[in-house]
Design a protein around this motif. Structure first.
Motif, PDB file in Angstrom:
ATOM      1  N   LEU A 140       0.812  -1.218   0.000  1.00  0.00           N
ATOM      2  CA  LEU A 140       0.000   0.000   0.000  1.00  0.00           C
ATOM      3  C   LEU A 140       0.846   1.268   0.000  1.00  0.00           C
ATOM      4  O   LEU A 140       0.303   2.369  -0.046  1.00  0.00           O
ATOM      5  N   GLY A 141       2.145   1.126   0.018  1.00  0.00           N
ATOM      6  CA  GLY A 141       3.025   2.286  -0.008  1.00  0.00           C
ATOM      7  C   GLY A 141       3.077   2.973  -1.350  1.00  0.00           C
ATOM      8  O   GLY A 141       3.592   4.086  -1.464  1.00  0.00           O
ATOM      9  N   HIS A 142       2.528   2.357  -2.390  1.00  0.00           N
ATOM     10  CA  HIS A 142       2.633   2.920  -3.732  1.00  0.00           C
ATOM     11  C   HIS A 142       1.315   3.449  -4.276  1.00  0.00           C
ATOM     12  O   HIS A 142       1.296   4.464  -4.958  1.00  0.00           O
ATOM     13  N   HIS A 176     -11.103   1.004  -1.259  1.00  0.00           N
ATOM     14  CA  HIS A 176      -9.696   1.108  -1.628  1.00  0.00           C
ATOM     15  C   HIS A 176      -8.938   1.614  -0.408  1.00  0.00           C
ATOM     16  O   HIS A 176      -9.231   2.690   0.115  1.00  0.00           O
ATOM     17  N   PHE A 177      -7.966   0.835   0.039  1.00  0.00           N
ATOM     18  CA  PHE A 177      -7.194   1.176   1.226  1.00  0.00           C
ATOM     19  C   PHE A 177      -5.898   1.871   0.822  1.00  0.00           C
ATOM     20  O   PHE A 177      -5.332   1.597  -0.241  1.00  0.00           O
ATOM     21  N   GLN A 178      -5.427   2.754   1.700  1.00  0.00           N
ATOM     22  CA  GLN A 178      -4.202   3.508   1.459  1.00  0.00           C
ATOM     23  C   GLN A 178      -3.483   3.687   2.796  1.00  0.00           C
ATOM     24  O   GLN A 178      -4.124   3.785   3.848  1.00  0.00           O
ATOM     25  N   ARG A 179      -2.164   3.740   2.745  1.00  0.00           N
ATOM     26  CA  ARG A 179      -1.405   4.043   3.961  1.00  0.00           C
ATOM     27  C   ARG A 179      -1.705   5.463   4.405  1.00  0.00           C
ATOM     28  O   ARG A 179      -1.972   6.330   3.587  1.00  0.00           O
ATOM     29  N   THR A 180      -1.627   5.693   5.713  1.00  0.00           N
ATOM     30  CA  THR A 180      -1.868   7.036   6.226  1.00  0.00           C
ATOM     31  C   THR A 180      -0.644   7.926   6.088  1.00  0.00           C
ATOM     32  O   THR A 180      -0.755   9.135   6.279  1.00  0.00           O
ATOM     33  N   ALA A 181       0.510   7.344   5.753  1.00  0.00           N
ATOM     34  CA  ALA A 181       1.734   8.134   5.569  1.00  0.00           C
ATOM     35  C   ALA A 181       2.629   7.457   4.534  1.00  0.00           C
ATOM     36  O   ALA A 181       2.633   6.237   4.404  1.00  0.00           O
ATOM     37  N   HIS A 182       3.383   8.282   3.809  1.00  0.00           N
ATOM     38  CA  HIS A 182       4.338   7.740   2.840  1.00  0.00           C
ATOM     39  C   HIS A 182       5.451   6.977   3.557  1.00  0.00           C
ATOM     40  O   HIS A 182       5.874   5.912   3.114  1.00  0.00           O
ATOM     41  N   HIS A 183       5.938   7.551   4.647  1.00  0.00           N
ATOM     42  CA  HIS A 183       7.029   6.944   5.416  1.00  0.00           C
ATOM     43  C   HIS A 183       6.545   6.701   6.840  1.00  0.00           C
ATOM     44  O   HIS A 183       5.896   7.562   7.424  1.00  0.00           O
ATOM     45  N   MET A 184       6.883   5.551   7.367  1.00  0.00           N
ATOM     46  CA  MET A 184       6.550   5.234   8.745  1.00  0.00           C
ATOM     47  C   MET A 184       7.850   4.996   9.483  1.00  0.00           C
ATOM     48  O   MET A 184       8.668   4.187   9.052  1.00  0.00           O
ATOM     49  N   VAL A 185       8.023   5.725  10.578  1.00  0.00           N
ATOM     50  CA  VAL A 185       9.261   5.674  11.337  1.00  0.00           C
ATOM     51  C   VAL A 185       8.973   5.099  12.713  1.00  0.00           C
ATOM     52  O   VAL A 185       8.071   5.575  13.411  1.00  0.00           O
ATOM     53  N   VAL A 186       9.716   4.089  13.076  1.00  0.00           N
ATOM     54  CA  VAL A 186       9.601   3.494  14.401  1.00  0.00           C
ATOM     55  C   VAL A 186      10.776   4.013  15.217  1.00  0.00           C
ATOM     56  O   VAL A 186      11.916   3.593  15.013  1.00  0.00           O
ATOM     57  N   ALA A 187      10.488   4.970  16.092  1.00  0.00           N
ATOM     58  CA  ALA A 187      11.551   5.614  16.868  1.00  0.00           C
ATOM     59  C   ALA A 187      12.222   4.629  17.817  1.00  0.00           C
ATOM     60  O   ALA A 187      13.437   4.643  17.971  1.00  0.00           O
ATOM     61  N   GLU A 188      11.441   3.775  18.438  1.00  0.00           N
ATOM     62  CA  GLU A 188      11.983   2.782  19.367  1.00  0.00           C
ATOM     63  C   GLU A 188      11.455   1.410  18.965  1.00  0.00           C
ATOM     64  O   GLU A 188      10.438   0.948  19.482  1.00  0.00           O
ATOM     65  N   ILE A 200      -3.509   2.601   8.133  1.00  0.00           N
ATOM     66  CA  ILE A 200      -4.132   2.717   6.816  1.00  0.00           C
ATOM     67  C   ILE A 200      -5.514   3.335   7.003  1.00  0.00           C
ATOM     68  O   ILE A 200      -6.045   3.379   8.116  1.00  0.00           O
ATOM     69  N   HIS A 201      -6.085   3.816   5.909  1.00  0.00           N
ATOM     70  CA  HIS A 201      -7.460   4.318   5.928  1.00  0.00           C
ATOM     71  C   HIS A 201      -8.121   3.974   4.592  1.00  0.00           C
ATOM     72  O   HIS A 201      -7.449   3.538   3.654  1.00  0.00           O
ATOM     73  N   ILE A 202      -9.420   4.174   4.546  1.00  0.00           N
ATOM     74  CA  ILE A 202     -10.149   3.960   3.300  1.00  0.00           C
ATOM     75  C   ILE A 202     -10.009   5.226   2.479  1.00  0.00           C
ATOM     76  O   ILE A 202     -10.445   6.299   2.891  1.00  0.00           O
ATOM     77  N   ALA A 203      -9.376   5.108   1.324  1.00  0.00           N
ATOM     78  CA  ALA A 203      -9.126   6.265   0.468  1.00  0.00           C
ATOM     79  C   ALA A 203     -10.313   6.556  -0.446  1.00  0.00           C
ATOM     80  O   ALA A 203     -10.540   7.691  -0.831  1.00  0.00           O
ATOM     81  N   GLU A 204     -11.067   5.493  -0.784  1.00  0.00           N
ATOM     82  CA  GLU A 204     -12.163   5.657  -1.733  1.00  0.00           C
ATOM     83  C   GLU A 204     -13.109   4.475  -1.592  1.00  0.00           C
ATOM     84  O   GLU A 204     -12.682   3.357  -1.278  1.00  0.00           O
ATOM     85  N   THR A 205     -14.378   4.712  -1.805  1.00  0.00           N
ATOM     86  CA  THR A 205     -15.356   3.630  -1.876  1.00  0.00           C
ATOM     87  C   THR A 205     -16.170   3.822  -3.145  1.00  0.00           C
ATOM     88  O   THR A 205     -16.324   4.943  -3.633  1.00  0.00           O
ATOM     89  N   ARG A 206     -16.668   2.708  -3.679  1.00  0.00           N
ATOM     90  CA  ARG A 206     -17.571   2.798  -4.828  1.00  0.00           C
ATOM     91  C   ARG A 206     -18.476   1.576  -4.842  1.00  0.00           C
ATOM     92  O   ARG A 206     -18.103   0.503  -4.348  1.00  0.00           O
ATOM     93  N   GLN A 207     -19.649   1.759  -5.386  1.00  0.00           N
ATOM     94  CA  GLN A 207     -20.643   0.692  -5.460  1.00  0.00           C
ATOM     95  C   GLN A 207     -20.333  -0.214  -6.652  1.00  0.00           C
ATOM     96  O   GLN A 207     -20.141   0.275  -7.765  1.00  0.00           O
TER      97      GLN A 207
END
Length: 184
Positions: free
Chosen positions: A38-40, A87-99, A72-79
């Motif tokens: 889903l990163g793309h 259609h699912f999409q990541r909530t961020a382009h980059h995900m950083v795990v600090a710890e 992730i979130h729902i980016a679009e729905t259609r009947q």
């Protein structure tokens, strides 16, 4: 009543992982692979199941976990044919795990192993151990991150490549303080 706006905002640039729910969501290899995919671009449950060679019900379950964790979130729905396609999409382009936590790291490495196994081309995999000062290790980490961030994405027509960058300080062996014996 919907729990998401009809048109969610575009993904954030960076999301810092920090909640227990997010760490739990990252602790499964299929969820890691779903995040990679889903990163793309957004995708449906059926598209993801086909692309990852997984059962649709299994993918749906893991998408629910990722969504509840805010990854992730729902980016679009259609009947379609009497149902609603999401259609699912990541909530961020980059995900950083600090710890990083062990379970999430293990799941990510397992997901990468699965991708390496399925790769149609021979992967490049190198493990080196280097003796570096803290300053040189920090500089190398910054250079590696910059190199990956600056790599060109040549568009949809080119093969997709995964890049895993890890720089870590190797732990000292537990017996590193043991004394030598004269009974050799």
């Amino acid at each position: 009543m919907r729990d998401q706006p009809p048109y969610p905002p575009p993904p954030e640039d960076v999301l810092e992982i920090g909640t227990p729910e997010q760490f739990a969501a990252l602790a499964h290899p299929l969820r890691q692979r779903l995040l990679f995919t889903l990163g793309h671009r957004p995708a449906t449950t059926s598209q993801l199941a086909a692309q990852l060679d997984a059962k649709k019900g299994n993918v749906a379950h893991h998408l629910k976990v990722l969504r509840e964790a805010g990854l992730i979130h729902i980016a679009e729905t259609r009947q379609v044919r009497g149902g609603t396609e999401q259609h699912f999409q990541r909530t961020a382009h980059h995900m950083v795990v600090a710890e990083p936590q062990a379970a999430g790291t293990a799941a990510m490495l397992t997901a990468v192993t699965q991708e390496l196994h399925r790769s149609p081309a021979e992967p490049h995999l190198t493990l080196r151990h280097l003796r570096l000062s803290p300053a040189k290790a920090r500089k190398l980490g910054e250079m590696l991150a910059h190199l990956v961030d600056e790599a060109d994405d040549n568009g949809e027509e080119q093969p997709l490549h995964g890049v895993l960058v890890a720089l870590y300080q190797q732990a000292l062996p537990a017996s590193s303080t043991s004394s030598t014996s004269s009974n050799c």
